[in-house]
Motif scaffolding. Structure first.
Motif, short mmCIF file in Angstrom:
data_model
loop_
_atom_site.label_atom_id
_atom_site.label_comp_id
_atom_site.label_asym_id
_atom_site.label_seq_id
_atom_site.Cartn_x
_atom_site.Cartn_y
_atom_site.Cartn_z
N SER A 110 0.80 -1.20 0.00
CA SER A 110 0.00 0.00 0.00
C SER A 110 0.85 1.27 0.00
CB SER A 110 -0.89 -0.06 1.24
OG SER A 110 -1.59 1.10 1.40
N PRO A 111 1.30 1.67 -1.19
CA PRO A 111 2.04 2.95 -1.23
C PRO A 111 1.14 4.08 -0.77
CG PRO A 111 1.46 2.23 -3.45
CD PRO A 111 1.11 1.11 -2.52
N LYS A 112 1.74 5.06 -0.16
CA LYS A 112 0.95 6.15 0.41
C LYS A 112 1.10 7.38 -0.47
CE LYS A 112 1.38 6.08 5.07
NZ LYS A 112 2.07 6.49 6.29
N ILE A 113 0.08 7.70 -1.22
CA ILE A 113 0.18 8.80 -2.19
C ILE A 113 -0.31 10.10 -1.56
CG2 ILE A 113 -0.42 9.59 -4.50
CD1 ILE A 113 0.99 6.92 -4.58
N ASP A 114 0.62 11.01 -1.35
CA ASP A 114 0.26 12.28 -0.70
C ASP A 114 1.08 13.39 -1.36
OD1 ASP A 114 -0.59 14.22 0.98
OD2 ASP A 114 0.24 13.34 2.80
N VAL A 115 0.64 13.82 -2.53
CA VAL A 115 1.41 14.79 -3.30
C VAL A 115 0.59 16.06 -3.52
CG1 VAL A 115 2.75 13.06 -4.49
CG2 VAL A 115 0.64 13.84 -5.52
N ALA A 116 1.27 17.10 -3.98
CA ALA A 116 0.56 18.36 -4.17
C ALA A 116 0.30 18.66 -5.64
CB ALA A 116 1.35 19.50 -3.54
N ASP A 117 0.85 17.86 -6.55
CA ASP A 117 0.80 18.29 -7.95
C ASP A 117 0.41 17.19 -8.94
OD1 ASP A 117 2.94 16.72 -7.63
OD2 ASP A 117 4.42 18.15 -8.36
N GLU A 118 -0.38 16.27 -8.55
CA GLU A 118 -0.84 15.18 -9.41
C GLU A 118 0.28 14.24 -9.85
OE1 GLU A 118 -4.16 15.03 -11.53
OE2 GLU A 118 -5.16 16.60 -10.37
N ASN A 119 1.51 14.53 -9.51
CA ASN A 119 2.59 13.64 -9.92
C ASN A 119 2.77 12.52 -8.91
OD1 ASN A 119 4.83 12.33 -10.75
ND2 ASN A 119 6.17 14.12 -10.79
N ALA A 121 4.35 9.89 -9.22
CA ALA A 121 5.48 9.02 -9.55
C ALA A 121 6.73 9.31 -8.75
CB ALA A 121 5.77 9.15 -11.05
N LYS A 122 6.58 9.75 -7.51
CA LYS A 122 7.78 10.00 -6.73
C LYS A 122 8.14 8.78 -5.88
CE LYS A 122 7.15 14.93 -6.68
NZ LYS A 122 6.22 15.88 -6.12
N ALA A 123 9.41 8.41 -5.95
CA ALA A 123 9.84 7.16 -5.33
C ALA A 123 9.56 7.13 -3.83
CB ALA A 123 11.31 6.93 -5.59
N LYS A 124 9.58 8.29 -3.19
CA LYS A 124 9.46 8.25 -1.73
C LYS A 124 8.11 7.71 -1.25
CE LYS A 124 8.20 13.10 -1.24
NZ LYS A 124 8.42 14.36 -0.63
N TYR A 125 7.12 7.72 -2.12
CA TYR A 125 5.82 7.18 -1.70
C TYR A 125 5.74 5.67 -1.83
CZ TYR A 125 4.86 12.06 -2.19
OH TYR A 125 4.93 13.40 -2.07
N LEU A 140 13.29 1.19 -9.13
CA LEU A 140 12.01 1.81 -8.82
C LEU A 140 11.89 3.15 -9.52
CD1 LEU A 140 9.41 1.67 -7.13
CD2 LEU A 140 10.63 2.80 -5.28
N GLN A 141 12.93 3.96 -9.39
CA GLN A 141 12.88 5.28 -10.01
C GLN A 141 12.70 5.19 -11.51
OE1 GLN A 141 15.86 7.98 -8.84
NE2 GLN A 141 15.21 8.00 -6.70
N LYS A 142 13.45 4.26 -12.10
CA LYS A 142 13.38 4.12 -13.56
C LYS A 142 11.96 3.69 -13.96
CE LYS A 142 15.60 1.53 -17.14
NZ LYS A 142 15.80 0.09 -17.09
N ALA A 143 11.47 2.71 -13.25
CA ALA A 143 10.14 2.19 -13.59
C ALA A 143 9.06 3.25 -13.42
CB ALA A 143 9.83 0.98 -12.72
#
Ligand code: SF4
Ligand code: SF4
Lengths: 344, 365
Positions: A110-119, A121-125, A140-143
């Motif tokens: 369960s990745p936790k998606i909490d972003v401000a700009d619809e992106n 795709a940030k690895a930290k999530y 992960l980053q590449k994918a």
């Protein structure tokens, strides 16, 4: 290792992203089959009675998958834009599933998606991918990057005026058809509703096809530009908090303003709190715009015939008006369909 | 200005606030069946129940001459944060045009809070404002302390409804205080009233303690929760609530460094089950259940309003979670047709089970 992806909720909006992500990481995925009566029943069995239909559908899909896979993918959607959140049920979804469906507890990714700009795709999530699925940061980053690219292709195609069904087809075939605009449609309807209600054929009884069969062009919120959606909300003193509800509300105002749209149909699921608010707001403002607006409420025991009759009547009414007025916009509306919220 | 506000628990403190700021309070009536029906009729069907009831209260207060509606925004990303706008739009469509002043939590929107607050505080200086605030803060915590004693004593009162009568008296005594000195006297006087209540002596092992948790409005407003505290009291249970006004003030108004707020601690206890704050008080609901268990309570009544989004999540989690930690929980959904008789039976049965198992355990030891 197999990861199960429930075909429910935001699946219809994010599938190209997540599918590409797993493919690039060489992780096998299984997507549950389209909703059936059995899946619906499983969902009902594992949910509290009062919860909205889409959440029951989701539970059904998880229950369907759980024994077949090693992991189940349930992202925790918190926010994808500033000052907005997802409906509380999305934010608590992994918790809810963990405590309601037997055997799923250890399997949830369960990745936790909490972003401000619809992106998204940030690895930290996606820390859980590293922890649970043994993925390396670099991979992960590449994918994620590739996945984001694919998702954008898909979104752009949709914004050219294609439904998500068409766009998902394009993604699956790795080829997006150039649109051939055949113009035999007589009227255009703005169809308001969450992707998980409209594109789940069991829930919506395939309303888009039904409308198309009646020679109606359909516009949905995903086809509109995001900026247009937010811009149309600037008049409101304080917008509601929920991202996708705001998208719908924004789309509703776009439809009201757009003279090419002849009428609006709002599909809402039984038990949806946010919809009851945005529906009411649009209803209260409808007088100003004089456009026919119909609400169709779907529940777990919907019946097809009734839907057919209602959309036919709605379309007929619009057509008649258009002919009477010699085309163009309907600028007079004495048969208000307003508040016509029968349960079907 | 004639100012009204939502009705939630005793309206005394809000009323005082309005009064001391130099305005005329239009104290809302306690929601009656008629007020609730008005609210339901004029709200969207799947709006949460508190929103509907407050809608009815506003209409009632506007009919009685209120010009301004003062309300707080909601907690976290939930509908309450949007209540004000929704209420305003609907009221306008019904032909009422009140001015809305909505105070969001000072921690979330400092500027907005100050801006809105200025609108109602023109008549007083900053210095006065500070002392008004301090006074009301003290008043609310005094009231809560007294109320808690009643929540305990009610279980054992010999003359039924005596505690209720004392509570009415306490409120009217406090209503007449305006300065700190009076407040201290009032508290002493009320303490004597409480001490004079005749109670039965019950051995420690037979006492039953119940925590009421859930959405804040449902927990605090007795007219929509079947007077849950009195009901449990009449079944011989001591009661505590997850929400008290003074706690709300600590959580939302008092600057964080001075605040004695327990909110963070409670949320942490809930995190194991609901990882993030999902709006409303869902995480607190779960946190309080854990907390009451740790304090040795015997059972929990969980109140959720009809169509409450976050509480549907906590409701889903509770059956397994309460089993895991070993405390019985009874969830009760509240709406305008609450089957009082049916629910009363459920509560009675619930308490019976708790009492029996407690007795068994005691005899075994
Ligand atoms: S937005 Fe409505 S339909 Fe979607 S999850 Fe929330 S309550 Fe359910
Ligand atoms: S927490 Fe529940 S009752 Fe409160 S605003 Fe949100 S949905 Fe309504």
């Amino acid at each position: 290792m197999k990861v199960g992806i429930p075909r429910a909720l935001l699946h219809y909006y994010y599938y190209p992203f997540f599918k590409t992500l797993f493919d690039e990481l060489n992780i096998e995925t299984i997507v549950s089959n389209p909703t059936t009566k059995e899946i619906m029943n499983k969902g009902i069995e594992h949910s509290v009675a009062e919860i909205c239909v889409p959440m029951k559908v989701f539970s059904g899909h998880v229950a369907e998958l759980v024994d077949e896979v090693d992991y189940i993918f349930i992202p925790r959607m918190i926010s994808i834009s500033k000052y907005e959140y997802f409906c509380p049920k999305f934010m608590g979804l992994p918790d809810m599933i963990r405590y309601t469906i037997p055997g799923v507890k250890e399997k949830i990714v369960s990745p936790k998606i909490d972003v401000a700009d619809e992106n998204i795709a940030k690895a930290k999530y996606y820390g859980e991918f590293k922890k649970k699925l043994g993925v390396k940061e670099k991979e992960l980053q590449k994918a994620l990057k590739i996945a984001y690219g694919k998702w954008n292709d898909f979104r752009n195609y949709s914004k050219e005026g294609h439904t998500l069904v068409e766009a998902l087809d394009g993604f699956d075939q790795n080829h997006y058809e150039v649109s051939n605009t055949k113009n035999d449609e007589i009227i255009t309807i703005g169809l308001l509703g969450y992707v998980y209600n409209i594109y789940d054929e069991y829930v919506s009884m395939n309303i888009i096809e039904k409308l198309k069969d009646l020679k109606i062009r359909v516009v949905t919120f995903e086809m509109l530009d995001e900026h247009a959606l937010t811009k149309s909300l600037t008049d409101l003193k304080k917008v509601p908090f929920w991202t996708f509800s705001n998208k719908l509300l924004g789309a509703g105002y776009c439809f009201y303003e757009d003279e090419n749209i002849d009428g609006i149909v709002h599909i809402t699921a039984f038990g949806c709190g946010p919809d009851s608010m945005i529906g009411k707001i649009l209803e209260l403002d409808s007088d100003q715009y004089k456009k026919p607006f119909m609400t169709i409420r779907v529940d777990e025991h919907s019946g097809e015939n009734h839907l057919q009759t209602r959309i036919e009547a709605f379309a007929d009414m619009i057509k008649r008006k258009k002919i009477n007025l010699g085309g163009g916009t309907v600028n007079e509306n004495n048969i208000s369909l307003y508040g016509n919220t029968a349960c079907i | 200005m004639k100012i009204t506000f939502p009705y939630m628990g005793t309206p005394l403190v809000y009323k005082k606030l309005v009064e001391m700021l130099g305005h005329e309070p239009i104290t809302p009536n306690k929601p009656t069946q008629r007020i609730i029906e008005q609210g339901v009729k004029n709200s969207p069907e799947f709006a949460c129940f508190p929103m509907k009831v407050i809608m009815g209260s506003y209409i009632d207060a506007l009919e009685r001459g209120a010009e301004v509606i003062l309300s707080s925004g909601g907690n976290g990303p939930c509908r309450a944060g949007f209540y004000g706008q929704m209420h305003e739009k609907i009221l306008n469509s019904l032909g009422y045009n009140p001015k809305f002043i909505i105070l969001d939590s000072i921690h979330r929107d400092f500027k907005g809070f100050i801006k809105n607050f200025k609108m109602i505080t023109q008549n007083v200086s900053l210095c006065q404002l500070y002392s008004i605030f301090k006074f009301l803060h003290k008043m609310s915590s005094d009231l809560d302390q007294l109320e808690m004693q009643l929540q305990t004593k009610r279980a054992y009162e010999i003359n039924r409804v005596e505690c209720n009568k004392v509570w009415e008296k306490i409120q009217s005594i406090f209503d007449k205080t305006y300065i700190k000195k009076d407040l201290i006297k009032a508290k002493e006087k009320c303490q004597i009233l409480i001490d004079d209540i005749n109670i039965r002596k019950i051995p420690e092992n037979e006492k039953i303690r119940i925590g009421i948790v859930g959405e804040i409005y449902a927990v605090m407003e007795s007219s929509i929760n079947m007077k849950m505290e009195e009901l449990l009291g009449s079944f011989g249970c001591e009661v505590r609530r997850a929400h008290y006004l003074s706690h709300w003030i600590e959580d939302n108004v008092v600057p964080k460094i001075f605040s004695k707020s327990k909110d963070g601690e409670i949320c942490k206890k809930g995190q194991k089950y609901i990882e993030v704050a999902i709006g409303g008080h869902a995480q607190q609901t779960i946190g309080h259940i854990v907390d009451y268990k740790e304090q040795g309570f015997d059972g929990i009544v969980h109140l959720m309003p009809f169509a409450c989004l976050p509480e549907l999540v906590s409701q889903s989690i509770i059956p397994k979670m309460s089993n895991e930690i070993g405390i019985p929980v009874l969830t009760i959904a509240l709406d305008e047709q609450m089957g009082v008789a049916n629910n009363t039976t459920r509560i009675e049965a619930f308490i019976d089970i708790i009492r029996n198992s407690k007795e068994k355990k005691y005899r075994a030891s």
